[in-house]
Design a protein around this motif. Structure first.
Motif, PDB file in Angstrom:
ATOM      1  N   ARG A   1     -35.392 -42.375  29.503  1.00 21.78           N
ATOM      2  CA  ARG A   1     -35.562 -40.794  29.994  1.00 21.78           C
ATOM      3  C   ARG A   1     -34.626 -40.025  28.973  1.00 21.78           C
ATOM      4  O   ARG A   1     -35.152 -38.875  28.593  1.00 21.78           O
ATOM      5  N   LEU A   2     -33.418 -40.410  29.028  1.00 23.50           N
ATOM      6  CA  LEU A   2     -32.574 -39.595  28.029  1.00 23.50           C
ATOM      7  C   LEU A   2     -32.937 -39.549  26.920  1.00 23.50           C
ATOM      8  O   LEU A   2     -32.878 -38.521  26.013  1.00 23.50           O
ATOM      9  N   GLU A   3     -33.397 -40.639  26.133  1.00 19.90           N
ATOM     10  CA  GLU A   3     -33.995 -40.552  24.820  1.00 19.90           C
ATOM     11  C   GLU A   3     -35.091 -39.630  24.573  1.00 19.90           C
ATOM     12  O   GLU A   3     -35.242 -39.195  23.587  1.00 19.90           O
ATOM     13  N   ARG A   4     -36.067 -39.898  25.634  1.00 27.96           N
ATOM     14  CA  ARG A   4     -37.276 -39.149  25.350  1.00 27.96           C
ATOM     15  C   ARG A   4     -36.840 -37.663  25.463  1.00 27.96           C
ATOM     16  O   ARG A   4     -37.376 -36.798  24.702  1.00 27.96           O
ATOM     17  N   ALA A   5     -36.181 -37.295  26.342  1.00 26.30           N
ATOM     18  CA  ALA A   5     -35.817 -35.797  26.594  1.00 26.30           C
ATOM     19  C   ALA A   5     -34.744 -35.263  25.316  1.00 26.30           C
ATOM     20  O   ALA A   5     -35.209 -34.182  24.946  1.00 26.30           O
ATOM     21  N   ALA A   6     -34.053 -36.236  24.920  1.00 23.99           N
ATOM     22  CA  ALA A   6     -33.284 -35.743  23.547  1.00 23.99           C
ATOM     23  C   ALA A   6     -34.343 -35.462  22.348  1.00 23.99           C
ATOM     24  O   ALA A   6     -34.292 -34.470  21.721  1.00 23.99           O
ATOM     25  N   GLU A   7     -35.277 -36.605  22.570  1.00 24.12           N
ATOM     26  CA  GLU A   7     -36.358 -36.351  21.137  1.00 24.12           C
ATOM     27  C   GLU A   7     -37.092 -35.146  21.537  1.00 24.12           C
ATOM     28  O   GLU A   7     -37.327 -34.429  20.166  1.00 24.12           O
ATOM     29  N   LEU A   8     -37.559 -34.730  22.481  1.00 20.47           N
ATOM     30  CA  LEU A   8     -38.261 -33.536  22.867  1.00 20.47           C
ATOM     31  C   LEU A   8     -37.385 -32.275  22.469  1.00 20.47           C
ATOM     32  O   LEU A   8     -37.883 -31.236  21.984  1.00 20.47           O
ATOM     33  N   ALA A   9     -36.102 -32.488  22.615  1.00 18.65           N
ATOM     34  CA  ALA A   9     -35.282 -31.289  22.510  1.00 18.65           C
ATOM     35  C   ALA A   9     -34.826 -31.132  20.838  1.00 18.65           C
ATOM     36  O   ALA A   9     -34.072 -30.345  20.397  1.00 18.65           O
ATOM     37  N   GLY A  10     -35.230 -32.351  20.332  1.00 18.50           N
ATOM     38  CA  GLY A  10     -34.710 -32.450  18.845  1.00 18.50           C
ATOM     39  C   GLY A  10     -33.427 -32.405  18.622  1.00 18.50           C
ATOM     40  O   GLY A  10     -32.881 -32.211  17.674  1.00 18.50           O
ATOM     41  N   ARG A  11     -32.684 -33.349  19.556  1.00 20.82           N
ATOM     42  CA  ARG A  11     -31.430 -33.573  19.357  1.00 20.82           C
ATOM     43  C   ARG A  11     -30.965 -35.001  19.606  1.00 20.82           C
ATOM     44  O   ARG A  11     -31.871 -35.811  20.083  1.00 20.82           O
TER      45      ARG A  11
END
Length: 106
Positions: free
Chosen positions: A33-43
């Motif tokens: 979940r954190l990896e996906r959210a970070a990917e969506l945020a471009g971070r």
């Protein structure tokens, strides 16, 4: 002094060296979940987690330092400040001792 030197100092002041570490155990689901959210945020995941945790910490600390009053309590608070009674003898004596002790330190 060059034109760039003051700018370099400002950037260093805003971005202090990152010398501290933090580790956390998590479930595979949390990591995904954190990896996906970070990917969506471009971070990066590290930047995303630290940024999110720091933002929440700042929000909680600010809320802890903030006093919110309803209209009634706000009026009572303002009246207490604006219509404060004259200081009593003990308070005047304490203020005089405080002033004297601070004058001696200078």
């Amino acid at each position: 002094m060059s034109v760039q030197e003051p700018y370099t100092r400002q950037v260093k002041a805003r971005n202090p060296a990152k010398t501290e570490r933090f580790e956390a155990r998590m479930t595979p689901e949390q990591k995904a979940r954190l990896e996906r959210a970070a990917e969506l945020a471009g971070r990066s995941i590290t930047d995303f987690v630290l940024g999110s945790a720091d933002a929440e910490a700042r929000r909680l600390l600010l809320a802890e330092q903030t006093l919110e009053l309803n209209d009634r309590d706000s009026a009572i608070f303002a009246a207490a400040i604006l219509e404060a009674p004259e200081p009593g003898e003990h308070l005047r004596e304490a203020a005089a001792r405080y002033i004297e002790s601070n004058a001696a330190r200078r």
